[in-house]
Design an enzyme around this catalytic site. Structure first.
Site, mmCIF file in Angstrom:
data_model
loop_
_atom_site.group_PDB
_atom_site.id
_atom_site.type_symbol
_atom_site.label_atom_id
_atom_site.label_comp_id
_atom_site.label_asym_id
_atom_site.label_seq_id
_atom_site.Cartn_x
_atom_site.Cartn_y
_atom_site.Cartn_z
ATOM 1 C CG ASN A 44 15.101 8.175 9.592
ATOM 2 O OD1 ASN A 44 15.068 7.158 10.283
ATOM 3 N ND2 ASN A 44 15.145 8.127 8.276
ATOM 4 C CD GLU A 97 15.781 1.005 5.030
ATOM 5 O OE1 GLU A 97 16.759 1.732 4.707
ATOM 6 O OE2 GLU A 97 14.779 1.427 5.596
ATOM 7 C CB CYS A 128 18.036 5.323 4.379
ATOM 8 S SG CYS A 128 16.350 4.736 4.085
ATOM 9 C CD GLU A 151 11.530 -3.257 6.620
ATOM 10 O OE1 GLU A 151 11.314 -2.080 6.245
ATOM 11 O OE2 GLU A 151 11.823 -3.539 7.793
#
Length: 495
Positions: free
Chosen positions: A153, A255, A289, A467
């Protein structure tokens, strides 16, 4: 039309066609094949891992001080900026995203390398408080070889968020881009190769390994030379990778998915909330997400707010990513468009009202693309599959709530815990809700804003680890304690 990179993968510093199966990468706006990219073979994954281990141990890299490693990141940022227009056009062609977004993503990638370089130059190790006749120090060292597996994405932004801190930590990296969207990752690989060459650093510090996740990604995770894997993608795949990492007792960053709630309290600024809710779920065509895909509105405001929302969503401009006025671009692939459509069919079967959208747009300009109209659904309980499962497309489900406790209960009634949005003028209510909701990121009177300086990650089945931020580099290093004895006397363990 952007220049398409050659059909070559980067294997241990060498550009060549992979020995594995070919796969087409397709422009989702037109259905036209952009390139045929060959996957790397399992032997080539092993070759890349061996080359990465050698490069990580090369004195030209291993012997550098942090500020010297930072030069690679600064130079990469400069080269990304120089190529930003080409990178944006390439990502729009490969992913379908609007050019306004892909230009921003290229700038974000450059900023990530630049910020990480600065964080590396200023990162400190510690002398810890002594508890005896010794001095204790805490230091950080590279892991060695890191595997980075990314989704389709937002390739260049996701690549930068993994490559920059992993390289900053002194590692070599095996990057596995998504099979549907490999082109911009390959282009970024060429940029980093140029920076490595200019600085006379080992070429094997980066490999870009194309192919299917179930083959190439799995081989990266299982290779004994790989000491850590970082993955962004679906929760089911993340769970599979976690099992493989557990067998090696290897650290893993995940993630994963989300079904993020956004809440409009009765006192919210309605204009601000309407714009924020639409941006939060329909930008990137919902392929994010952290998309605010579950909308909760105070019951007394519900009918008015949702009615106005539906009117505005119906006016959003659907079109190709290259269109100057496009707000909702095509989805990444026709197969994914069909998956989104099947979820809307499921919602209908569950008894939902489809208030707008719910189908592909009509017209000759849309017939070959992977388009889907922005969709608003209501009439379902929070327990329904439509409200619980990640659709990853331009689909918003709206629900009323009665009070703060009711919202928090429903928001947290999810396997996910990635993000949340709060729209209110009441700072006390915002604080209470932000602390009670199980989410790694909470936006208050804004949504989908990102800073490389702020840590990012999820709770529950939305992931493990964090992150970004100053500590992002440390996630790619091993911590070691050193003890320096300062007493001349022998240890008093025996007379």
């Amino acid at each position: 039309m952007p220049r398409i990179p050659a059909d070559e993968a980067l294997i241990a510093g060498e550009w060549r066609r992979g020995a594995g199966a070919p796969a087409d990468t397709v422009d989702p706006a037109t259905g036209r094949v952009l390139a045929t990219v060959h996957a790397v073979s399992l032997d080539e994954v092993a070759e890349a891992a061996q080359g990465a281990a050698a490069a990580a141990a090369d004195p030209r890299w291993q012997g550098l001080l942090p500020h010297q490693r930072a030069r690679l990141l600064y130079r990469t940022a400069e080269l990304i900026d120089e190529a930003a227009d080409d990178l944006a056009a390439l990502q729009t062609a490969d992913t379908g995203k609007a050019l306004t977004e892909t230009r921003a993503l290229a700038g974000s990638a450059a900023a990530t390398f630049r910020y990480t370089a600065a964080a590396l130059e200023t990162a400190e190790e510690a002398i810890t408080p002594p508890r005896g006749d010794y001095v204790t120090m805490s230091v950080y060292e590279p892991i060695g070889v890191v595997g980075a597996i990314n989704p389709w994405n937002s390739p260049i932004a996701s690549d930068a968020q993994k490559l920059a801190p992993a390289l900053a930590g002194g590692n070599a990296v095996l990057l596995k881009p998504a099979e549907w969207t490999p082109l911009v990752s390959l282009a970024l690989g060429r940029i980093i190769c140029r920076a490595l060459d200019e600085l006379d650093l080992p070429a094997g510090l980066l490999s870009v390994l194309t192919g299917r996740g179930s083959l190439v990604g799995d081989a990266i995770v299982r290779d004994p030379r790989v000491g850590k894997v970082t993955f962004t993608g679906g929760t089911s795949t993340g769970r599979t990778l976690a099992h493989a990492a557990a067998e090696k007792l290897m650290p893993l960053s995940l993630e994963l998915g989300g079904k993020s709630p956004t809440v409009v309290l009765a006192d919210a600024d309605v204009e601000q909330a309407l714009a924020g809710v639409m941006f939060g779920v329909f930008s990137s065509s919902g392929q994010s997400c952290i998309a605010g895909s579950r909308l909760f509105v105070a019951r007394e405001l519900y009918e008015e707010f949702v009615g106005e929302l539906v009117q505005r969503v119906g006016k959003l401009r659907v079109g190709p990513g290259t269109g100057p006025d496009t707000q909702v671009a095509p989805l990444v692939h026709h197969k994914h468009r069909d998956s989104v459509a099947s979820y809307v069919d499921l919602a209908r079967a569950e008894g939902a009202r489809v208030l707008c959208g719910g189908r592909a747009p009509e017209g000759p300009e849309f017939q070959d693309g992977a388009y889907y109209r922005p969709t608003v659904i209501d009439g379902l309980p929070n327990s329904s599959r439509t409200c619980q499962e990640e659709i990853f497309g331009p689909v918003l489900v709206a629900l009323p709530f009665d009070d703060e406790d009711d919202f928090v209960r429903q928001a947290n009634s999810s396997v996910y815990g990635l993000a949340c949005g709060i729209w209110t003028r009441d700072h006390r209510a915002a604080w209470r809700i932000a602390r009670r909701v199980e989410a790694g990121t909470v936006w208050i009177n804004t949504y989908k804003q990102f800073s490389i300086a702020a840590p990012f990650g999820g709770m529950k089945e939305s992931g493990l680890g964090r992150e970004k931020g100053r500590d992002g580099i440390r996630a790619y290093q091993r911590q070691k304690s050193l003890y320096w004895g300062v007493s001349d006397a022998p240890l008093p363990w025996a007379d």
